[in-house]
Design a protein around this motif. Structure first.
Motif, short mmCIF file in Angstrom:
data_model
loop_
_atom_site.label_atom_id
_atom_site.label_comp_id
_atom_site.label_asym_id
_atom_site.label_seq_id
_atom_site.Cartn_x
_atom_site.Cartn_y
_atom_site.Cartn_z
N GLY A 173 0.80 -1.22 0.00
CA GLY A 173 0.00 0.00 0.00
C GLY A 173 0.82 1.26 0.00
N THR A 174 0.19 2.32 -0.28
CA THR A 174 0.77 3.65 -0.24
C THR A 174 -0.13 4.50 0.62
N LYS A 175 0.25 5.75 0.76
CA LYS A 175 -0.60 6.65 1.55
C LYS A 175 -2.03 6.67 1.03
N ALA A 176 -2.18 6.52 -0.30
CA ALA A 176 -3.51 6.63 -0.90
C ALA A 176 -4.27 5.33 -0.91
N SER A 177 -3.62 4.20 -0.62
CA SER A 177 -4.32 2.92 -0.79
C SER A 177 -3.97 1.92 0.30
N LEU A 178 -3.95 2.37 1.55
CA LEU A 178 -3.68 1.47 2.66
C LEU A 178 -4.98 0.77 3.05
N PRO A 179 -4.94 -0.58 3.21
CA PRO A 179 -6.18 -1.29 3.52
C PRO A 179 -6.52 -1.22 5.02
N PHE A 180 -7.78 -1.30 5.32
CA PHE A 180 -8.19 -1.51 6.70
C PHE A 180 -9.36 -2.48 6.70
N GLY A 229 -12.08 -1.22 3.69
CA GLY A 229 -11.87 -0.12 2.77
C GLY A 229 -10.42 0.31 2.80
N THR A 230 -10.19 1.60 2.61
CA THR A 230 -8.83 2.13 2.65
C THR A 230 -8.74 3.24 3.68
N TRP A 231 -7.51 3.53 4.10
CA TRP A 231 -7.28 4.61 5.04
C TRP A 231 -6.04 5.38 4.63
N GLU A 232 -5.89 6.56 5.18
CA GLU A 232 -4.71 7.37 4.92
C GLU A 232 -4.47 8.26 6.12
N PRO A 233 -3.24 8.60 6.42
CA PRO A 233 -2.96 9.51 7.55
C PRO A 233 -3.49 10.90 7.25
N VAL A 261 -7.76 9.20 8.12
CA VAL A 261 -9.04 9.34 7.42
C VAL A 261 -9.42 7.97 6.87
N MET A 262 -10.68 7.58 7.06
CA MET A 262 -11.15 6.26 6.63
C MET A 262 -12.14 6.38 5.48
N HIS A 263 -11.98 5.48 4.51
CA HIS A 263 -12.87 5.41 3.35
C HIS A 263 -13.44 4.00 3.28
N GLY A 264 -14.41 3.73 4.12
CA GLY A 264 -15.02 2.40 4.14
C GLY A 264 -16.49 2.48 3.78
N THR A 265 -17.16 1.35 3.90
CA THR A 265 -18.60 1.33 3.67
C THR A 265 -19.34 1.90 4.87
N THR A 294 -12.82 12.61 -5.86
CA THR A 294 -12.44 11.44 -5.08
C THR A 294 -13.69 10.57 -4.92
N HIS A 295 -13.52 9.28 -5.11
CA HIS A 295 -14.64 8.33 -5.02
C HIS A 295 -15.81 8.75 -5.91
#
Length: 903
Positions: free
Chosen positions: A39-46, A120-124, A143-147, A614-615
């Motif tokens: 992953g990267t800052k933009a595509s870290l899984p959670f 989803g994904t997360w980023e600092p 910041v979290m980008h989940g369902t 975004t999204h």
């Protein structure tokens, strides 16, 4: 063969495990297995796993440096910023475990049931990008980008006694942003308690036991989990990584199709589906293709390279629920393709069975799913939607020539004898047929080019309550059903048959979570109240019934299953549409008076907005499937009509970060979070005189970028930036009681127009996106706001005085029954009205559209929705308000005196 057919939920977990397994590289480090730099800052899984072990808790896991950094949170996350949830840090877990849902055997570490609650994904967060330092110092902001998990969160390590515990104690906190909820809001863990991947409950996961994780094997190289066949209990090790079936089909010959004559296009995202009108009889003339009507879920398949999406009719992504079908689509010998069809369960006699389909989704029943494809919407960078249906289907047959026949089939048709086919379909106990104009282009929205004829009465109904079973069991006795007429939920009767013992209990659990003291039905009859337990009207049931009784109740209603692809607010009573004309095979109905001019023109399509989102796939309205990208494309396309009414004016925006149904708020001030290009105008505060930076939008790019903020309404001032204190536009809002007929509202608007005309003022009219109308007139800016408001107030008082039985100028809601409220308060400093062609922040995402006065001559209330843009887009080609900005009319001393205002 039966043991090879996996339940959909099992396949979905396989897909998840394969996805997480693909992230690992055992050669990087030996602890734990699965570690890799991922992953990267933009595509870290959670992921968050709901875990029933020695006690129920939520495992909060953030992918970082090749492992899942993990915390056990007893109560789970909370969207209220005041809640501090204890999160005990536990050992890192392998990345692969993030895709697991199933059982950990008793006696092993973490033994119990595991649900994938969210992912989803997360980023600092900005300013906190050094994650390693955050973990070391005990201050992690992200910041979290989940369902289910969205927005800003923080993990803060506790000090004091807590710092000396065996395992570090942290606090999981929600930070202030547009997603936060008040303290009395329902807990997200209660409201959204099903698996994000399979839609199952903890009980369903425990009962099926389809996947098993051996904790003792976690540190070993290799696979720590296996899949168990539910019918035999036999472990089924899946050692190989899942690979797209497209690779297996690489050697298959691509369809030899000539695409040179088709328009080139970048593969679109979700395409609003074409829908059929209901009819009583099938057309027998030439020029029609007749297909069997299938009893399943409408589904759009979108293949782009190795990625496949299965999208419902409202744009929801159900790929994880349809892995076998998605794999069959992936194997097609095309690079990009978009298909339209229906996912069904086939019975032994060849008919389709919605109840079995629903059981596959809800209960994990092992019914093979088949995707019948009846249309081709995109192929290898070309747009075939403008071709005749007959030609599209010929191309489609070539595309599907090598398809897996178990899961993917071409929907056959007949070209003659529609009525004979209809009768035969009914004899075979099929649901009915669809008749489609052979020469028709693919058109988004409902159209008479497609007609549907049903053999049996069957439709969706809203569940507004239930009764208990007479035998005292844990299920339900009968569902209390209804449908919407406007905003009123009308009682339609009961359904007490069609349930299995299992489905009865499952539905009871869902209904118990929706219990409420008051009924949502509009004046339900006495027999409906007897033994009723009321619930919030959120569930939608598919019901088959014999007929409607004389008192509009269902006769012999049988439950088929719950519909997860349709919002309750969309459910209305279905009635037959116009019978098809026979001449030359045409079934186009006559245009109503309110649609004469547009129907004769060719439909426009939404242009792709060239703004960053975004999204973009985020659904802003579940009932219509409107996405952030669609909203941006609409603003971009309609900009030439919208900008003349909002440019050079202060604006208030209605934003819905979580979509329609979520929290909404007005924003009028400029902040650093706004997209680039949005302008600013300084407006003095009328009390303090302090300058406040108001939003203003003057170009197409800035307008389209409002979609990034989930802006669903645009409200301009009635004055311009260079003359803020003197309005150049007035709005009279006609807000009718729901009981009033549309013709009454139209007549009232015409009365207002005629009164203004008597004052020498020409006016214009538009829909509001709701049930009312706005009458608007422009003037030379001469009156200042206090006198403008006085004039507007006196104006509506005069109109009320001429017909007090119909009109009302007071805001008291209790006095509005059977009347039209004339709202003049849009005409004061700082007040706003929705802009022409603006979308509305309501279910369905309506649009406020200008009309010609002649369109109020009769007919039904016109409804313009963003999702149905193709059906009314031609209105953008002509402007009934073209003269509004050109007229140099004044509010004269005579006009003021006529309403009793002195200059």
């Amino acid at each position: 063969m039966a043991t090879k057919k996996a339940a959909n939920s099992s396949d979905a977990v396989d897909a998840q495990l394969a996805r997480y397994r693909s992230m690992r590289d055992f050669g990087v480090t030996a602890e734990p297995a699965g570690t890799t730099k991922v992953g990267t800052k933009a595509s870290l899984p959670f992921c968050i796993q709901k875990h029933a072990a020695s006690h129920l808790h939520y495992d909060f896991r953030l992918g970082w440096n090749g492992v899942l950094k993990s915390w056990a949170c007893a109560k789970g996350p909370s969207y209220h910023v005041g809640d501090k949830r204890l999160a005990v840090q536990v050992e890192d877990h392998p990345i692969e475990y993030g895709g697991f849902e199933g059982i950990i055997p008793a006696g092993q570490y973490g033994g119990g049931t595991v649900m994938l609650w969210d992912q989803g994904t997360w980023e600092p967060q900005e300013g906190h990008t050094d994650v390693d330092a955050g973990l070391r110092d005990g201050n992690l902001k992200f910041v979290m980008h989940g369902t289910k998990m969205k927005g800003k969160w923080a993990l803060i390590r506790m000090g004091g006694k807590a710092a000396h515990e065996k395992k570090p104690n942290w606090l999981l906190l929600k930070e202030h942003d547009e997603f936060e909820q008040p303290a009395d809001a329902p807990a997200v863990t209660d409201e959204k308690n099903l698996s994000v991947v399979t839609g199952r409950t903890m009980e369903q996961i425990a009962n099926l036991e389809d996947h098993v994780w051996n904790s003792k094997d976690t540190q070993k190289e290799g696979q720590a989990w296996y899949r168990r066949d539910a019918s035999t209990g036999t472990p089924k090790a899946l050692v190989e990584d899942a690979k797209p079936r497209a690779k297996k089909a690489a050697k298959a010959a691509a369809p030899k199709l000539d695409l040179k004559g088709l328009p080139k296009e970048k593969q679109p995202g979700f395409i609003q589906p074409q829908l059929a009108q209901q009819a009583d009889t099938a057309p027998d003339g030439e020029g029609w293709l007749h297909e069997l009507k299938l009893d399943g879920y409408r589904m759009q398949a979108r293949k782009a390279g190795g990625k496949v999406q299965m999208l419902t009719r409202s744009g929801l992504d159900w790929t994880a629920r349809l892995p076998s079908v998605a794999a069959a689509v992936a194997a097609l010998p095309t690079e990009t393709v978009t298909l339209d069809g229906e996912v069904v369960v086939l019975a032994d006699d060849g008919t389709t069975n919605f109840a079995d389909l629903q059981a596959s989704f809800q209960d994990g029943a092992k019914h093979p799913l088949t995707y019948f494809v009846f249309d081709l919407l995109h192929l290898d960078g070309h747009n075939p939607r403008g071709l005749a249906l007959r030609d599209r289907k010929a191309m489609l047959a070539e595309v599907l020539a090598t398809a897996d026949p178990v899961h993917l089939r071409f929907s056959e048709h007949l070209e003659s004898g529609g009525q004979a086919m209809f009768h035969k379909a009914c004899e075979l106990r099929a649901e009915g047929i669809l008749s489609k104009k052979a020469s028709g282009k693919y058109m988004e929205g409902r159209s008479a080019d497609w007609l549907k004829m049903k053999c049996l009465h069957e439709q969706e109904f809203v569940v507004g309550g239930y009764t208990l079973p007479s035998n005292g069991s844990a299920g339900i006795g009968a569902l209390l059903l209804g449908y919407y007429a406007g905003k009123k939920l009308i009682y339609a009767g009961r359904s007490g048959t069609g349930f299995t013992q299992k489905s009865s209990k499952t539905i009871r659990v869902q209904l118990d979570g929706l219990a409420t003291k008051e009924t949502s039905f509009e004046k339900p009859p006495v027999e409906a109240r007897r033994g009723a337990i009321w619930v919030r009207p959120e569930l939608v049931a598919q019901i088959r019934f014999a007929t409607w009784t004389a008192d509009n109740q269902l006769r012999q209603a049988a439950f088929l299953g719950l519909r997860e692809d349709k919002a309750a607010s969309e459910v209305v009573r279905e009635t037959s549409g116009p019978k098809p004309k026979r001449a030359k095979g045409s079934a186009l109905p006559k245009a109503s008076a309110s649609h004469k001019a547009p129907v004769a023109k060719a439909a426009l399509v939404l242009e792709k907005a060239t703004v960053r989102l975004t999204h973009p796939e985020k659904v802003l309205d579940a009932s219509s499937g409107v996405t952030k990208q669609m909203l941006a494309d609409y603003f971009w396309t309609a900009a030439p009509r919208i900008l003349p009414h909002i440019a050079n004016r202060p604006l208030s925006l209605v934003r819905l970060p979580d979509g329609v149904g979520g929290e909404q708020f007005f924003q009028k001030h400029v902040t650093k979070m706004l997209p680039q290009g949005i302008g600013c105008v300084d407006v003095p505060n009328k009390k303090t005189g302090v300058m406040e930076p108001y939003i203003t939008v003057d170009n197409r790019e800035a307008l389209a970028s409002l979609a990034q903020m989930s802006t669903l309404e645009i409200h301009p001032w009635g004055s311009k930036n260079d003359d803020l204190e003197r309005p150049d536009r007035f709005v009279i809002d006609l807000d009718p009681d729901e009981s009033l007929a549309w013709t009454t509202v139209c007549e009232a608007a015409i009365e207002v127009r005629d009164f203004l005309s008597g004052l020498g003022l020409a006016s214009f009219v538009k829909t509001t996106g709701g049930k009312g109308l706005h009458v608007v007139f422009g003037v030379v800016p001469e009156l200042e706001w206090p006198q403008a408001k006085e004039f507007a107030h006196a104006l509506v008082n005069k109109i009320e005085g001429q017909n007090p039985k119909l009109y009302l100028t007071r805001m008291t809601k209790s006095a509005r029954v059977g009347k039209i409220y004339l709202d003049y308060l849009r005409n004061e400093r700082g007040a706003t009205a929705v802009a022409p062609y603006s979308t509305r922040a309501r279910a369905g995402v309506g649009v406020a559209v200008p009309l010609d006065w002649s369109e109020l001559a009769g007919g039904e209330r016109p409804v313009f929705q963003l999702a149905q843009f193709a059906t009314w887009s031609v209105r953008l080609e002509s402007d009934p308000w073209a003269e509004l900005g050109k007229k140099r009319q004044r509010i004269t001393a005579k006009a003021l005196a006529a309403v009793g205002v002195s200059r």
